[in-house]
Scaffold this motif. Structure first.
Motif, PDB file in Angstrom:
ATOM      1  N   MET A  50       0.829  -1.201   0.000  1.00  0.00           N
ATOM      2  CA  MET A  50       0.000   0.000   0.000  1.00  0.00           C
ATOM      3  C   MET A  50       0.865   1.254   0.000  1.00  0.00           C
ATOM      4  N   GLU A  51       1.970   1.213   0.748  1.00  0.00           N
ATOM      5  CA  GLU A  51       2.849   2.374   0.792  1.00  0.00           C
ATOM      6  C   GLU A  51       3.432   2.679  -0.583  1.00  0.00           C
ATOM      7  N   ALA A  52       3.849   1.644  -1.303  1.00  0.00           N
ATOM      8  CA  ALA A  52       4.382   1.850  -2.657  1.00  0.00           C
ATOM      9  C   ALA A  52       3.306   2.397  -3.587  1.00  0.00           C
ATOM     10  N   PHE A  53       2.088   1.960  -3.398  1.00  0.00           N
ATOM     11  CA  PHE A  53       0.975   2.459  -4.216  1.00  0.00           C
ATOM     12  C   PHE A  53       0.715   3.938  -3.933  1.00  0.00           C
ATOM     13  N   ARG A  54       0.697   4.317  -2.667  1.00  0.00           N
ATOM     14  CA  ARG A  54       0.478   5.721  -2.317  1.00  0.00           C
ATOM     15  C   ARG A  54       1.570   6.618  -2.900  1.00  0.00           C
ATOM     16  N   GLN A  55       2.788   6.118  -2.948  1.00  0.00           N
ATOM     17  CA  GLN A  55       3.909   6.930  -3.413  1.00  0.00           C
ATOM     18  C   GLN A  55       3.871   7.208  -4.916  1.00  0.00           C
ATOM     19  N   LEU A  56       2.970   6.569  -5.628  1.00  0.00           N
ATOM     20  CA  LEU A  56       2.827   6.852  -7.055  1.00  0.00           C
ATOM     21  C   LEU A  56       2.225   8.234  -7.304  1.00  0.00           C
ATOM     22  N   SER A  57       1.611   8.814  -6.267  1.00  0.00           N
ATOM     23  CA  SER A  57       1.023  10.151  -6.373  1.00  0.00           C
ATOM     24  C   SER A  57       1.793  11.105  -5.470  1.00  0.00           C
ATOM     25  N   PRO A  58       2.148  12.306  -5.955  1.00  0.00           N
ATOM     26  CA  PRO A  58       2.899  13.261  -5.132  1.00  0.00           C
ATOM     27  C   PRO A  58       2.204  13.584  -3.809  1.00  0.00           C
ATOM     28  N   ASP A  59       0.864  13.593  -3.816  1.00  0.00           N
ATOM     29  CA  ASP A  59       0.122  13.900  -2.594  1.00  0.00           C
ATOM     30  C   ASP A  59      -0.450  12.648  -1.933  1.00  0.00           C
ATOM     31  N   ARG A  60       0.023  11.458  -2.377  1.00  0.00           N
ATOM     32  CA  ARG A  60      -0.374  10.179  -1.807  1.00  0.00           C
ATOM     33  C   ARG A  60      -1.876   9.909  -1.945  1.00  0.00           C
ATOM     34  N   ASN A  61      -2.467  10.487  -2.973  1.00  0.00           N
ATOM     35  CA  ASN A  61      -3.897  10.327  -3.229  1.00  0.00           C
ATOM     36  C   ASN A  61      -4.139   9.016  -3.969  1.00  0.00           C
ATOM     37  N   LEU A  62      -5.004   8.161  -3.438  1.00  0.00           N
ATOM     38  CA  LEU A  62      -5.210   6.838  -4.017  1.00  0.00           C
ATOM     39  C   LEU A  62      -5.818   6.895  -5.412  1.00  0.00           C
ATOM     40  N   ARG A  63      -6.721   7.832  -5.636  1.00  0.00           N
ATOM     41  CA  ARG A  63      -7.317   7.944  -6.964  1.00  0.00           C
ATOM     42  C   ARG A  63      -6.267   8.320  -8.001  1.00  0.00           C
ATOM     43  N   ARG A  64      -5.391   9.259  -7.660  1.00  0.00           N
ATOM     44  CA  ARG A  64      -4.338   9.660  -8.599  1.00  0.00           C
ATOM     45  C   ARG A  64      -3.325   8.533  -8.804  1.00  0.00           C
ATOM     46  N   SER A  65      -3.039   7.790  -7.748  1.00  0.00           N
ATOM     47  CA  SER A  65      -2.145   6.637  -7.894  1.00  0.00           C
ATOM     48  C   SER A  65      -2.748   5.618  -8.850  1.00  0.00           C
ATOM     49  N   PHE A  66      -4.032   5.364  -8.694  1.00  0.00           N
ATOM     50  CA  PHE A  66      -4.722   4.404  -9.557  1.00  0.00           C
ATOM     51  C   PHE A  66      -4.690   4.858 -11.014  1.00  0.00           C
ATOM     52  N   MET A  67      -4.996   6.103 -11.255  1.00  0.00           N
ATOM     53  CA  MET A  67      -4.992   6.618 -12.628  1.00  0.00           C
ATOM     54  C   MET A  67      -3.584   6.621 -13.211  1.00  0.00           C
ATOM     55  N   HIS A  68      -2.579   6.848 -12.364  1.00  0.00           N
ATOM     56  CA  HIS A  68      -1.187   6.798 -12.826  1.00  0.00           C
ATOM     57  C   HIS A  68      -0.843   5.398 -13.330  1.00  0.00           C
ATOM     58  N   VAL A  69      -1.250   4.374 -12.589  1.00  0.00           N
ATOM     59  CA  VAL A  69      -0.972   2.989 -13.001  1.00  0.00           C
ATOM     60  C   VAL A  69      -1.612   2.707 -14.356  1.00  0.00           C
ATOM     61  N   LEU A  70      -2.870   3.122 -14.534  1.00  0.00           N
ATOM     62  CA  LEU A  70      -3.572   2.836 -15.781  1.00  0.00           C
ATOM     63  C   LEU A  70      -2.939   3.556 -16.977  1.00  0.00           C
ATOM     64  N   SER A  71      -2.261   4.655 -16.720  1.00  0.00           N
ATOM     65  CA  SER A  71      -1.676   5.438 -17.812  1.00  0.00           C
ATOM     66  C   SER A  71      -0.292   4.951 -18.233  1.00  0.00           C
ATOM     67  N   GLN A  72       0.302   4.051 -17.443  1.00  0.00           N
ATOM     68  CA  GLN A  72       1.667   3.598 -17.713  1.00  0.00           C
ATOM     69  C   GLN A  72       1.688   2.340 -18.571  1.00  0.00           C
ATOM     70  N   GLU A  73       2.709   2.236 -19.395  1.00  0.00           N
ATOM     71  CA  GLU A  73       2.892   1.039 -20.210  1.00  0.00           C
ATOM     72  C   GLU A  73       3.758  -0.010 -19.498  1.00  0.00           C
ATOM     73  N   VAL A  74       4.561   0.429 -18.528  1.00  0.00           N
ATOM     74  CA  VAL A  74       5.453  -0.478 -17.789  1.00  0.00           C
ATOM     75  C   VAL A  74       4.752  -0.969 -16.548  1.00  0.00           C
ATOM     76  N   THR A  75       4.802  -2.275 -16.287  1.00  0.00           N
ATOM     77  CA  THR A  75       4.169  -2.840 -15.101  1.00  0.00           C
ATOM     78  C   THR A  75       5.118  -2.785 -13.900  1.00  0.00           C
ATOM     79  N   HIS A  76       4.515  -2.810 -12.716  1.00  0.00           N
ATOM     80  CA  HIS A  76       5.286  -2.813 -11.471  1.00  0.00           C
ATOM     81  C   HIS A  76       4.754  -3.948 -10.612  1.00  0.00           C
ATOM     82  N   VAL A  77       5.481  -5.035 -10.531  1.00  0.00           N
ATOM     83  CA  VAL A  77       5.094  -6.200  -9.741  1.00  0.00           C
ATOM     84  C   VAL A  77       6.261  -6.562  -8.828  1.00  0.00           C
ATOM     85  N   ALA A  78       6.074  -6.403  -7.525  1.00  0.00           N
ATOM     86  CA  ALA A  78       7.124  -6.713  -6.574  1.00  0.00           C
ATOM     87  C   ALA A  78       7.300  -8.214  -6.445  1.00  0.00           C
ATOM     88  N   SER A  79       8.518  -8.656  -6.179  1.00  0.00           N
ATOM     89  CA  SER A  79       8.776 -10.071  -5.975  1.00  0.00           C
ATOM     90  C   SER A  79       8.304 -10.490  -4.591  1.00  0.00           C
TER      91      SER A  79
END
Length: 266
Positions: free
Chosen positions: A236-265
């Protein structure tokens, strides 16, 4: 722990209605098949809650049906501790509690009869049903409705009964597909509190939702499925950090806009 590795699943497009349902997903449709999943991976440890996110049609429900052993993938692996869910579905069913919008109840039976019928299918003892199960009913606030026919219960109460049925055999993993959809505030609050309780008792909980506030309240990990792929899977912390203001909606939209996936081991 439950581990999901590189799931793929295709469906044949054999009717015009199937084509119509997927016409907005042309990039996943080719040669008469629809590529529902092309690479879904994530994991959830004992006592963790994983929030499963994604737009409609992304592949969330297909993924959860595979986890429940109701659907077999074309490739990939699902393991619950040392059990291979795909190779040993009957053994896996003893470890999994599953709830989806299509997990029906028998309307002419009472809530208690529904729960106890499925409990006995899992080999739950009468002693357990007469004692320890009472705590489950209390936690879900259904004790006073147990002897009413399900067809006479509200939607929220039916959903609580369905969840009681899903956990009555004390599963190691609880899988919930949009458990609060269509429920009022009070019923939603009871179910969210129950998920938190399952987490505290050491159950691994995976739940899909469109409500980011629920994910923010409960989830330790987040997986976003987009176009049949795990576009993001991490804490969850890594997800929040995808948005400068740690906003979950912006983090979610950021993921959908990216072509590169992020999957932790694991």
């Amino acid at each position: 722990m439950i581990s999901v590795e590189n799931l793929t699943k295709t469906f044949s497009l054999t009717t015009r209605s199937n084509v119509h349902r997927t016409q907005k997903l042309d990039s996943r449709q080719q040669d008469g098949v629809f590529n529902a999943l092309t690479g879904v991976s994530f994991h959830c440890q004992r006592g963790e809650v994983l929030g499963l996110l994604g737009p409609n049609g992304a592949g969330k429900t297909t993924t959860l049906r595979i986890l429940s052993s109701a659907l077999k993938p074309d490739s990939g692996q699902v393991r619950i501790n040392d059990i291979d869910v795909i190779k040993s579905p009957m053994a896996a069913k003893q470890k999994i509690g599953f709830l989806s919008g299509k997990t029906g109840l028998y309307g002419r039976l009472t809530a208690r009869e529904n729960i106890e019928f499925f409990a006995r299918l899992h080999g739950v003892s009468d002693d357990y049903l007469g004692n320890e199960a009472l705590q489950i009913y209390e936690n879900l606030a259904i004790s006073e409705f147990l002897d009413r026919r399900v067809e006479h219960l509200s939607t929220g109460m039916q959903q609580k009964v369905s969840i009681a049925r899903a956990v009555i055999h004390k599963p190691d993993v609880l899988v919930l597909d949009e458990p609060t959809t269509g429920l009022d505030i009070m019923a939603t609050e009871t179910i969210l509190e129950f998920i938190q309780l399952m987490k505290e008792q050491g159950t691994a909980v995976i739940f899909s939702t469109h409500h980011l506030d629920e994910v923010g309240m409960l989830a330790d990990r987040v997986t976003v499925i987009n176009n049949g792929v795990s576009a993001f899977s991490d804490s969850m912390e890594a997800f929040r950090q995808l948005s400068p203001d740690r906003n979950l909606r912006r983090s979610f939209m950021h993921v959908l806009s990216q072509e590169v996936t992020h999957v932790a081991s694991v």
